[in-house]
Enzyme design. Structure first.
Site, PDB file in Angstrom:
ATOM      1  N   TYR A 182      -3.336   3.745   6.327  1.00  0.00           N
ATOM      2  CA  TYR A 182      -4.528   3.654   5.691  1.00  0.00           C
ATOM      3  C   TYR A 182      -4.790   4.787   4.879  1.00  0.00           C
ATOM      4  CZ  TYR A 182      -9.853   2.685   5.557  1.00  0.00           C
ATOM      5  OH  TYR A 182     -11.003   2.818   5.018  1.00  0.00           O
ATOM      6  N   LYS A 204      -2.912  -0.036   3.346  1.00  0.00           N
ATOM      7  CA  LYS A 204      -4.012   0.026   2.783  1.00  0.00           C
ATOM      8  C   LYS A 204      -4.579   0.697   1.790  1.00  0.00           C
ATOM      9  CE  LYS A 204      -8.943  -0.844   3.917  1.00  0.00           C
ATOM     10  NZ  LYS A 204      -9.913  -0.584   4.769  1.00  0.00           N
TER      11      LYS A 204
END
Length: 289
Positions: free
Chosen positions: A133, A161
């Protein structure tokens, strides 16, 4: 694991307790109305970093129960407390989540070797897949292409992400790693990610207009980029108004207006200003949310 994933909103009551029935209603809206491909659970949109470990586990459990295999689930377990991240990772893995995700460790100026060890420790302890992330605006951690390369050498690191406006880096990642999953993390820039060949997108506003996000992806895949831009314009008109009124408070109030019990936000966030209720009702009506 491709497609549109809502970063799941979590309803709280005035005392900061999770509203279980409300959470189930939000999940059902994502599946039945927005028809998203998956949920990203316990991320920023779930107000994760203000929750206890037990609350995070409760959310993982309720979400897994309510979805019952209908869509894919990604469990965000990242924490500045590595022991907690491992504990949550094990719990989500035992429940059957399709992949883990973890925000890069933040606040302290961690070295890249420390960040690498953080991910490797979670992966080794859980045996599950990992989606990095990357959100430098909030964590202060900006990784280079070479550093992504090091992390991607681990076959359990299946993707990222990517919540960053550096589209040069996005293009470089896409070209170099065609077999890794890349999710666009900025809802207002979805079309740019789609044109760049991302595999999907993860965002908070998809809780209210995931169906529009899916249209953008489908249109780009069909080569109808101009039409996709028109849908992005509509999405951004909505997003602009939501940001003006207050992001998480307004997203929840939109759901509340629609009869979905999205509750309120958790302190120290301020609750929704009831004086703005009429503006939210107009937004729901004008855009048929």
């Amino acid at each position: 694991m491709k497609g549109i994933f809502s970063a799941l909103l979590v309803p709280f009551d005035d005392q900061g307790r999770i509203k279980e029935q409300g959470l189930r209603e939000v999940i059902r809206n994502n599946i039945d109305v927005q028809q998203v491909d998956g949920l990203y659970v316990n991320g920023s949109s779930g107000e994760n970093f203000m929750l206890t470990t037990d609350q995070k586990k409760q959310i993982f459990k309720i979400t897994h129960e309510e979805t019952n295999g209908a869509i894919k689930l990604i469990a965000q377990v990242g924490s500045i407390n590595l022991d907690e991240a491992v504990e949550l990772g094990k719990y989500a893995t035992e429940l059957g989540y399709d992949s883990l995700s973890a925000v890069t460790p933040f606040y302290y100026k961690f070295t890249f070797d420390e960040i690498k060890n953080y991910y490797e420790t979670i992966i080794e302890a859980t045996g599950n897949n990992m989606i990095i992330y990357a959100i430098p605006a909030l964590t202060g951690v900006s990784m280079s292409l070479e550093q992504f390369d090091v992390l991607f050498q681990n076959e359990k690191v299946i993707g990222v992400k990517y919540t960053d406006g550096n589209f040069f880096m996005l293009e470089r990642l896409r070209k170099k790693y065609p077999n890794k999953l890349i999710y666009s993390g900025f809802d207002e820039m979805l079309i740019y990610g789609a044109v760049s060949g991302v595999d999907g997108a993860i965002g908070s506003t998809y809780n209210i207009h995931g169906n529009l996000a899916k249209q953008i992806f489908e249109m780009v895949e069909q080569g109808e980029v101009a039409r996709a831009y028109e849908v992005q314009h509509i999405m951004n008109d909505i997003i602009e108004k939501v940001l003006e009124l207050g992001l998480y408070q307004t997203l929840k109030e939109i759901l509340n207006v629609k009869g979905i019990d999205a509750g309120t936000v958790k302190q120290p966030m301020s609750p929704f200003d009831s004086g703005k209720r009429e503006a939210v009702e107009k937004l729901v009506k004008d855009f048929n949310l």
